[in-house]
Design a protein around this motif. Sequence first.
Motif, mmCIF file in Angstrom:
data_model
loop_
_atom_site.group_PDB
_atom_site.id
_atom_site.type_symbol
_atom_site.label_atom_id
_atom_site.label_comp_id
_atom_site.label_asym_id
_atom_site.label_seq_id
_atom_site.Cartn_x
_atom_site.Cartn_y
_atom_site.Cartn_z
ATOM 1 N N VAL A 26 18.988 -6.427 9.048
ATOM 2 C CA VAL A 26 19.750 -5.195 8.861
ATOM 3 C C VAL A 26 20.451 -4.851 10.181
ATOM 4 O O VAL A 26 19.790 -4.729 11.218
ATOM 5 N N PRO A 27 21.782 -4.722 10.189
ATOM 6 C CA PRO A 27 22.476 -4.321 11.423
ATOM 7 C C PRO A 27 22.095 -2.902 11.826
ATOM 8 O O PRO A 27 21.983 -2.018 10.982
ATOM 9 N N VAL A 28 21.885 -2.716 13.124
ATOM 10 C CA VAL A 28 21.489 -1.401 13.628
ATOM 11 C C VAL A 28 22.580 -0.821 14.519
ATOM 12 O O VAL A 28 23.153 0.222 14.235
ATOM 13 N N VAL A 29 22.870 -1.497 15.612
ATOM 14 C CA VAL A 29 23.907 -1.020 16.523
ATOM 15 C C VAL A 29 24.482 -2.228 17.264
ATOM 16 O O VAL A 29 23.752 -3.148 17.637
ATOM 17 N N LEU A 30 25.807 -2.243 17.426
ATOM 18 C CA LEU A 30 26.508 -3.360 18.056
ATOM 19 C C LEU A 30 26.141 -4.664 17.358
ATOM 20 O O LEU A 30 26.215 -4.766 16.147
ATOM 21 N N ILE A 196 4.375 6.535 7.109
ATOM 22 C CA ILE A 196 5.481 6.628 6.157
ATOM 23 C C ILE A 196 6.618 7.464 6.737
ATOM 24 O O ILE A 196 7.803 7.113 6.613
ATOM 25 N N ALA A 197 6.270 8.569 7.393
ATOM 26 C CA ALA A 197 7.285 9.442 7.990
ATOM 27 C C ALA A 197 8.061 8.702 9.077
ATOM 28 O O ALA A 197 9.291 8.854 9.195
ATOM 29 N N ILE A 198 7.364 7.893 9.874
ATOM 30 C CA ILE A 198 8.034 7.120 10.930
ATOM 31 C C ILE A 198 9.003 6.120 10.320
ATOM 32 O O ILE A 198 10.148 5.976 10.774
ATOM 33 N N ILE A 199 8.560 5.433 9.263
ATOM 34 C CA ILE A 199 9.422 4.451 8.602
ATOM 35 C C ILE A 199 10.657 5.123 8.022
ATOM 36 O O ILE A 199 11.792 4.662 8.214
ATOM 37 N N VAL A 200 10.454 6.221 7.299
ATOM 38 C CA VAL A 200 11.579 6.925 6.674
ATOM 39 C C VAL A 200 12.559 7.424 7.735
ATOM 40 O O VAL A 200 13.782 7.298 7.590
ATOM 41 N N THR A 201 12.026 7.980 8.816
ATOM 42 C CA THR A 201 12.889 8.476 9.896
ATOM 43 C C THR A 201 13.717 7.353 10.503
ATOM 44 O O THR A 201 14.925 7.505 10.730
ATOM 45 N N CYS A 202 13.071 6.210 10.770
ATOM 46 C CA CYS A 202 13.778 5.068 11.354
ATOM 47 C C CYS A 202 14.857 4.550 10.410
ATOM 48 O O CYS A 202 15.974 4.229 10.842
ATOM 49 N N VAL A 203 14.541 4.475 9.122
ATOM 50 C CA VAL A 203 15.524 4.002 8.140
ATOM 51 C C VAL A 203 16.719 4.948 8.074
ATOM 52 O O VAL A 203 17.878 4.505 8.062
ATOM 53 N N LEU A 204 16.460 6.244 8.056
ATOM 54 C CA LEU A 204 17.546 7.219 8.014
ATOM 55 C C LEU A 204 18.417 7.139 9.269
ATOM 56 O O LEU A 204 19.655 7.255 9.199
ATOM 57 N N LEU A 205 17.785 6.932 10.416
ATOM 58 C CA LEU A 205 18.546 6.804 11.658
ATOM 59 C C LEU A 205 19.427 5.554 11.633
ATOM 60 O O LEU A 205 20.584 5.587 12.079
ATOM 61 N N SER A 208 22.344 6.233 9.369
ATOM 62 C CA SER A 208 23.312 7.114 10.008
ATOM 63 C C SER A 208 24.092 6.410 11.110
ATOM 64 O O SER A 208 25.296 6.640 11.292
ATOM 65 N N MET A 209 23.425 5.523 11.852
ATOM 66 C CA MET A 209 24.097 4.766 12.919
ATOM 67 C C MET A 209 25.135 3.807 12.347
ATOM 68 O O MET A 209 26.106 3.461 13.011
ATOM 69 N N ASN A 210 24.912 3.368 11.102
ATOM 70 C CA ASN A 210 25.865 2.497 10.441
ATOM 71 C C ASN A 210 26.843 3.268 9.568
ATOM 72 O O ASN A 210 27.590 2.681 8.782
ATOM 73 N N GLU A 211 26.795 4.626 9.687
ATOM 74 C CA GLU A 211 27.705 5.524 8.973
ATOM 75 C C GLU A 211 27.610 5.352 7.459
ATOM 76 O O GLU A 211 28.615 5.490 6.741
ATOM 77 N N ILE A 212 26.401 5.055 6.971
ATOM 78 C CA ILE A 212 26.185 4.944 5.535
ATOM 79 C C ILE A 212 25.848 6.303 4.942
ATOM 80 O O ILE A 212 26.169 6.604 3.797
ATOM 81 N N ILE A 213 25.189 7.140 5.750
ATOM 82 C CA ILE A 213 24.897 8.507 5.329
ATOM 83 C C ILE A 213 25.444 9.477 6.364
ATOM 84 O O ILE A 213 25.730 9.099 7.487
#
Length: 213
Positions: A26-30, A196-205, A208-213
Amino acid sequence: MNKVKNITTLAMLSAIAYVAMVVGRVPVVLFLKYDPKDVIITLGGLIWGPLTSCIVSVIVSVIEMLSVSETGILGCIMNIISTCSFACTAAIIYKKKHTLSGAVMGLVVGSLTMICVMLLWNYLITPLYMGYPREAVVQLLLPAFLPFNALKAGLNAGFTFLLYKPVITSLRKSGYIVTTSNKTKGRPSGLILLAIAIIVTCVLLILSMNEII
């Protein structure tokens, strides 16, 4: 028989980790991408010891270099260092303190170790295999490499914590590993929710970094 079983275990973990790397990128940044192979490798280390994590990390990284990676031997070395700094650190601590607190401590220390080690190695090695000027890499350490490795560590730790219990239970029921007293039995629901909260937070970040949300 034990030697054959050990080789089979290493081959099985390597195959699963490689598939996870190929299908889970999964691409994250750069140019930085997350894949879940470290979760498989860490689970192997927690169950069979830190040497297992180290060997599987080398095997998978070499196969990745020869098959799908475009960063050559330096990228392979970076992969090995990244995985071992997390997985082997967690496995060493858990081996010395085979309890729930030992598992949590191992994952936390492994995460912090990987973040610090990779910041140093990104500074040293990234200019060589990516062709970036070192000054440009320095400017990317905090805005790009630090959050990437923090997200990677968070996902690795969260998934490993959630999967360890069901995986080792399945292995025991199948007779693949010897049943022993399990001191990590009965994980507090609070820790499960935190993972679970850590995973969800990381996925959302990442989204957002990929401008999907």
